[in-house]
Motif scaffolding. Sequence first.
Motif, PDB file in Angstrom:
ATOM      1  N   LEU A  99      26.318   4.592 -26.089  1.00 26.25           N
ATOM      2  CA  LEU A  99      27.452   5.506 -26.322  1.00 26.25           C
ATOM      3  C   LEU A  99      28.136   6.377 -25.105  1.00 26.25           C
ATOM      4  N   LYS A 100      27.761   5.795 -24.319  1.00 28.31           N
ATOM      5  CA  LYS A 100      28.797   6.712 -23.094  1.00 28.31           C
ATOM      6  C   LYS A 100      29.986   5.516 -23.250  1.00 28.31           C
ATOM      7  N   VAL A 104      30.416   9.389 -25.720  1.00 31.50           N
ATOM      8  CA  VAL A 104      29.780  10.412 -25.490  1.00 31.50           C
ATOM      9  C   VAL A 104      29.485  10.971 -24.536  1.00 31.50           C
ATOM     10  N   THR A 108      29.143  16.166 -25.272  1.00 26.89           N
ATOM     11  CA  THR A 108      29.598  15.700 -26.955  1.00 26.89           C
ATOM     12  C   THR A 108      28.745  16.129 -27.805  1.00 26.89           C
ATOM     13  N   VAL A 110      27.731  15.141 -31.519  1.00 29.36           N
ATOM     14  CA  VAL A 110      27.147  14.140 -32.234  1.00 29.36           C
ATOM     15  C   VAL A 110      26.073  14.305 -33.213  1.00 29.36           C
ATOM     16  N   LEU A 127      21.118  11.134 -26.494  1.00 31.75           N
ATOM     17  CA  LEU A 127      21.589  11.892 -26.603  1.00 31.75           C
ATOM     18  C   LEU A 127      21.196  12.532 -25.305  1.00 31.75           C
ATOM     19  N   ALA A 132      24.291  15.022 -24.085  1.00 32.25           N
ATOM     20  CA  ALA A 132      25.368  15.846 -25.745  1.00 32.25           C
ATOM     21  C   ALA A 132      24.634  16.532 -25.923  1.00 32.25           C
ATOM     22  N   THR A 134      23.071  17.836 -30.262  1.00 36.03           N
ATOM     23  CA  THR A 134      22.804  16.637 -31.146  1.00 36.03           C
ATOM     24  C   THR A 134      22.849  18.194 -32.438  1.00 36.03           C
ATOM     25  N   PRO A 155      31.834  16.615 -34.315  1.00 41.14           N
ATOM     26  CA  PRO A 155      31.180  16.048 -34.171  1.00 41.14           C
ATOM     27  C   PRO A 155      32.102  14.587 -33.816  1.00 41.14           C
ATOM     28  N   SER A 156      31.961  14.333 -32.661  1.00 45.99           N
ATOM     29  CA  SER A 156      33.251  12.827 -32.321  1.00 45.99           C
ATOM     30  C   SER A 156      32.458  11.166 -32.640  1.00 45.99           C
ATOM     31  N   LEU A 157      30.919  11.792 -33.498  1.00 49.82           N
ATOM     32  CA  LEU A 157      30.142  10.532 -33.856  1.00 49.82           C
ATOM     33  C   LEU A 157      29.080  11.454 -34.934  1.00 49.82           C
ATOM     34  N   GLY A 208      21.383  18.652 -22.529  1.00 49.95           N
ATOM     35  CA  GLY A 208      21.860  18.559 -23.313  1.00 49.95           C
ATOM     36  C   GLY A 208      21.441  19.604 -23.686  1.00 49.95           C
TER      37      GLY A 208
END
Length: 547
Positions: A99-100, A104, A108, A110, A127, A132, A134, A155-157, A208
């Motif tokens: 994921l990095k 992410v 970040t 997600v 995450l 990140a 969540t 979200p980026s993902l 996170g």
Amino acid sequence: MLISGATQTRPTNLVQVDRKENLFNQGFHLVRSGVLAPGLRVHRDVGAIWQLLTWGPSIAGGYRASAVRAPHQTAIVDDQRGSTFRELDDRTDRLANALKDLGVGVGTPVGLMCRNHGGLIEAMVALAKLGATTLLFNSGLSPVQVSDIVAEQQPSLFLADQEFLDTRPDLPADLRVATTWTDDGASDLAELIASGGPAGVPVPERPGRTVVMTSGTTSTPRGARRPQPHGLNEAASLLSVLPLRTGDRMMIATPIFHTWGLAALQLGMALHAELVLQRRFDPEHVLRAIEERQVTTLVAVPVMLQRILDLPPEVKARYDTSSLRVVAYSGSAMPAARITQFLAEFGPVLYGLYGSTEASWASISTPEDLAAEPTTAGRPPLGTRIGILDDDGRPVPRGDVGQICVGNGMLFEGYTNGTGKPMFGDLMATGDRGRLDADGRLYVVGRADDMIVSGGENVFPRPVEDAITAMPEVADAAVFGIPDETFGNRFAAYVVLHDGATLTAEALIDRLRERLPRFSLPRDVHFLAELPRNPTGKVLRRDLPTP
């Protein structure tokens, strides 16, 4: 009445366990449950504590600690596979590294939209290792609601089970999407884990965050920012009432994307528990898993327990559930008649937790509480305060109904849209109304916005629902207020009968007259095959027929 080790005077309608008593008792409950085990496997215990000190009491730190303390113990068993704590730690390192590489990192956002399975836990741990944010999506959200939340949270993902991507929510073209579950096991998540490097993940600059999306049953879904646990204080609070032990086998039937499921996951993590997960709830499959895995703790919502009770007697008798020590429910009210039935059929193992997305837990009812008073929500656990206050924040007389306000270390940090809940000092209004009895037990009479004024009387639907579900013909019921030209408002009842049972609206209302005042009687009765509910058991009022 004051439940406290202190001698100072406080308002008589405020229940509190004193902070000094917390500090004295936390260690006792953690040692009793085995979370802290001085003198046993010293090198592993020291290593586990070091992981918690390094990573903090997040889901990342908790599972790293478990990988040191109980590396070969089963951590998760789902519908496809099982893994030990060491395997989980290795897989989440690989996933975090993959994921990095996708960009992410700390902060970040997600999105996660999954049913209960090992991939969901692995994604959450990975995450957290990256620091990140969540975003836990409710699986009951419509495609339009999913699209709206994605547009708001950006979200980026987006990680989701294949079935939720098949519904084709309108997602941005540039949003990277990956599957977390497919029926054949060949998900994108599995490929990411296989491709990720095995190197250990460094501790992120800051921990996170987890954002729980509300269900949207009464309003537009909102994101509620959940705080990180403060050490083991929160585990000690629940363990002061729930008789759980290290190494328990915990079946989490309630969705983990819900606050109740998330709390169960965090508690199971502290206990190094084996988590038994099933993607879809089936009452008989639950009983089978309890027997096969020797499950000691079942975490559910009331409608799930009601469906287990409704199984034919010969089916329930087919499975040995004697391993169960705790059946804990939360998320909505359980009818009093069903509580009594469950205690009769499964023994004194039932515990009810009252709380909310915003307040986490507020009170816990024990089997003894429920046997004596099936409608009680119990008493506050260690470190939690409950006040019954008027609209100006003043305590109301004991026994009177007021707004339920809660204080503990896990109050949410506000909604992602910048709004919050009313605060009175360190007590937060839950939005529910209730009262305290002479023994300090809490009774929830209903949501503040569920109360109606009918013929000048303030009435709540909960007592009406309890009276209806107490009838032997009734399997399920929900009561809501609707406008009325004559009385201002009236109740409408939606009723599900047991298979083969017969009951008319007139007969139902006649029986209610024996138990309820005139202004509480429903004037509309609708018989349905089933009540529309979301994955956490809440009735979807928008899907009910309009009177």
